[in-house]
Design an enzyme around this catalytic site. Sequence first.
Site, PDB file in Angstrom:
ATOM      1  N   GLU A 132     -11.936  -3.584  10.448  1.00 50.20           N
ATOM      2  CA  GLU A 132     -10.845  -2.854   9.794  1.00 50.20           C
ATOM      3  C   GLU A 132      -9.674  -2.640  10.757  1.00 50.20           C
ATOM      4  O   GLU A 132      -8.510  -2.694  10.367  1.00 50.20           O
ATOM      5  CB  GLU A 132     -11.340  -1.500   9.274  1.00 50.20           C
ATOM      6  CG  GLU A 132     -12.260  -1.591   8.081  1.00 50.20           C
ATOM      7  CD  GLU A 132     -11.567  -2.148   6.852  1.00 50.20           C
ATOM      8  OE1 GLU A 132     -11.073  -1.366   6.031  1.00 50.20           O
ATOM      9  OE2 GLU A 132     -11.501  -3.385   6.712  1.00 50.20           O
ATOM     10  N   THR A 185      -1.249  -2.505   3.379  1.00 47.62           N
ATOM     11  CA  THR A 185      -1.891  -1.274   3.875  1.00 47.62           C
ATOM     12  C   THR A 185      -1.107  -0.639   5.020  1.00 47.62           C
ATOM     13  O   THR A 185      -0.917   0.579   5.057  1.00 47.62           O
ATOM     14  CB  THR A 185      -3.329  -1.583   4.339  1.00 47.62           C
ATOM     15  OG1 THR A 185      -4.052  -2.124   3.235  1.00 47.62           O
ATOM     16  CG2 THR A 185      -4.036  -0.336   4.813  1.00 47.62           C
TER      17      THR A 185
END
Length: 310
Positions: A132, A185
């Site tokens: 991530e 994001t």
Amino acid sequence: MKNSIKVFAPATVANVVCGFDVLGFAVNEPGDEVEMRFTDTPGVVIKKITGDDGRLPLDSAKNTVSASVQHYLKHINRLDVGVEIELHKKMPIGSGLGSSSASTVAGLVAINKLMGDLLTAKELVPFAMKGEELACGYGHADNVAPALLGGFVLVRSYEPLDVISLPTPAGMYAAIVYPEVDVPTKDARQMIRSKVALKDAVTQWGNVAGLVSGLFMNDFDLIGRSMQDVLVEPTRSILIPGFEEMRKLATENGAIGFGISGSGPSVFALTRNEETARIITKSQQQHLHKININSKAFVSPVNAEGPRVI
């Protein structure tokens, strides 16, 4: 010991409205698949990626799947192992449904199975967080933890990492709509305020506690009352076309609660049954069609099992 394996890992809804970076749950679909096999040459190689329209790197140091597998092999002191990876993207990239985490988790579960299940699913969470970090610059766990463990997950603490599985009320469904617009994001995270008013923080704490309590008590009404976000959603929702109208349609058609999935643009509603979920997604897709936005819909119970070997 097996020489090859194929693993599916599920999409996830992170934040769950009020639980920014600390709450998430897994769904049955969509998800990603990873095929992995041992090779005679030490090192991790991405041989093939499908379904990504050429957007993801084949460079093993830059791809979240291979990078997290390398971290895993280093941790177990087996850098002599050689693996070849094929990644099959079965879900949209940048959708707010944990696309990068599904790929990473599928890869980690595959290598862990091939090596004889040396680590538990919970012990794999830090390696998935490394993926991530590569994908969006910040190693949060609210996608990877539910993708690994299934169900609802609370990340109580990051330092030290403390991940807790929560119960899912019987019959609960997720109605997810992905408007095909681009909300990266990193951009969405940059919009978030770095300082918040104490009054807003108190509201948010109450809602997170209420949502967790509602899950334990099978209290859909309490869950619905708690699904309010005064910190992040007011800013992020601006990036999602038709957001307020979709909220209205969800509420009018019987949703328990409604909000943004992850950083968006996907939105989700929690419902008491599958029929309500299908009515909500259909009405929201019709609205998006009217404003010339294509969309995909997914209706799923909360996924309790997490990744599975295919």
